[in-house]
Scaffold this motif. Sequence first.
Motif, mmCIF file in Angstrom:
data_model
loop_
_atom_site.group_PDB
_atom_site.id
_atom_site.type_symbol
_atom_site.label_atom_id
_atom_site.label_comp_id
_atom_site.label_asym_id
_atom_site.label_seq_id
_atom_site.Cartn_x
_atom_site.Cartn_y
_atom_site.Cartn_z
ATOM 1 N N TYR A 184 0.480 -13.515 24.773
ATOM 2 C CA TYR A 184 0.610 -13.610 23.327
ATOM 3 C C TYR A 184 1.319 -12.364 22.821
ATOM 4 N N SER A 185 1.797 -12.422 21.613
ATOM 5 C CA SER A 185 2.449 -11.242 21.051
ATOM 6 C C SER A 185 1.444 -10.505 20.182
ATOM 7 N N TYR A 186 1.410 -9.221 20.307
ATOM 8 C CA TYR A 186 0.478 -8.382 19.561
ATOM 9 C C TYR A 186 1.189 -7.775 18.371
ATOM 10 N N THR A 187 0.617 -7.951 17.210
ATOM 11 C CA THR A 187 1.140 -7.281 16.024
ATOM 12 C C THR A 187 0.052 -6.353 15.523
ATOM 13 N N PRO A 188 0.363 -5.101 15.304
ATOM 14 C CA PRO A 188 -0.664 -4.160 14.851
ATOM 15 C C PRO A 188 -1.147 -4.519 13.446
ATOM 16 N N PRO A 189 -2.370 -4.154 13.117
ATOM 17 C CA PRO A 189 -2.879 -4.485 11.789
ATOM 18 C C PRO A 189 -2.130 -3.720 10.703
ATOM 19 N N ALA A 190 -2.088 -4.314 9.536
ATOM 20 C CA ALA A 190 -1.403 -3.677 8.410
ATOM 21 C C ALA A 190 -2.208 -2.460 7.957
ATOM 22 N N GLU A 225 -3.374 -7.205 -4.996
ATOM 23 C CA GLU A 225 -2.161 -6.813 -4.282
ATOM 24 C C GLU A 225 -2.246 -7.136 -2.794
ATOM 25 N N ILE A 226 -3.427 -7.005 -2.208
ATOM 26 C CA ILE A 226 -3.601 -7.345 -0.787
ATOM 27 C C ILE A 226 -3.439 -8.850 -0.592
ATOM 28 N N ASP A 227 -4.018 -9.645 -1.482
ATOM 29 C CA ASP A 227 -3.890 -11.101 -1.366
ATOM 30 C C ASP A 227 -2.457 -11.562 -1.589
ATOM 31 N N ALA A 228 -1.705 -10.836 -2.418
ATOM 32 C CA ALA A 228 -0.318 -11.216 -2.672
ATOM 33 C C ALA A 228 0.567 -10.954 -1.458
ATOM 34 N N THR A 278 0.555 -9.147 4.811
ATOM 35 C CA THR A 278 1.206 -8.511 5.960
ATOM 36 C C THR A 278 1.553 -7.057 5.678
ATOM 37 N N MET A 279 1.648 -6.695 4.404
ATOM 38 C CA MET A 279 1.999 -5.318 4.060
ATOM 39 C C MET A 279 0.765 -4.436 3.911
ATOM 40 N N TYR A 280 -0.322 -5.000 3.388
ATOM 41 C CA TYR A 280 -1.532 -4.222 3.126
ATOM 42 C C TYR A 280 -2.733 -4.816 3.832
ATOM 43 N N GLY A 281 -3.616 -3.948 4.277
ATOM 44 C CA GLY A 281 -4.900 -4.327 4.837
ATOM 45 C C GLY A 281 -5.987 -3.676 3.993
ATOM 46 N N GLY A 282 -7.215 -3.667 4.492
ATOM 47 C CA GLY A 282 -8.306 -3.008 3.793
ATOM 48 C C GLY A 282 -8.920 -3.836 2.690
ATOM 49 N N ARG A 283 -8.843 -5.168 2.829
ATOM 50 C CA ARG A 283 -9.391 -6.028 1.787
ATOM 51 C C ARG A 283 -10.897 -5.877 1.674
#
Length: 161
Positions: free
Chosen positions: A57-63, A107-110, A113-118
């Motif tokens: 699988y491809s790994y994408t780091p968390p936002a 802003e996180i919901d919008a 992929t750019m923001y984490g920490g919801r």
Amino acid sequence: MSDAEPPGPNPYQPQQPPQPPQQQNPYYPQGQQPQQPYGYQQQPAGYGQPQYPAAPYSYTPPAPAHPSANTAMVLGIIALAGIVTCSGLTLVLAPFAWAIGSKAVREIDANPTMYGGRSAASAGKVMGIIGTILLILGIIAIIAVVALVVVSDTSTTYSTY
């Protein structure tokens, strides 16, 4: 021109290290070698680490976390912890935690992929809501106490003897 030296080894091609001579194992009879353990594969001689197959699988780091997510959570914690330690004076921070947390969650919901920490932003928002409710109840209680003092003070008549 026939006296030219032959070209040396290519400096751009990796050189194989010399292999040590095979030695006889003194614990096994002549001609017998121990069996390799199950699943063991002989690695080719050379430099570097053994090569492992690529992940399926491809790994994408968390936002990264939203810059205001932790701020909202910390303000909410301070607001609620101040009830016990500062007699509720820090509850004035609760509406700010609510507003900052709400904005960060939007802003996180919008753009997830750019923001984490919801979760931190939501925690700050919820603690801000709870603190704001407690702040409003505290203000109502203070107004009620002041009103009772004023009403009881004016209804009391003093008689002079």
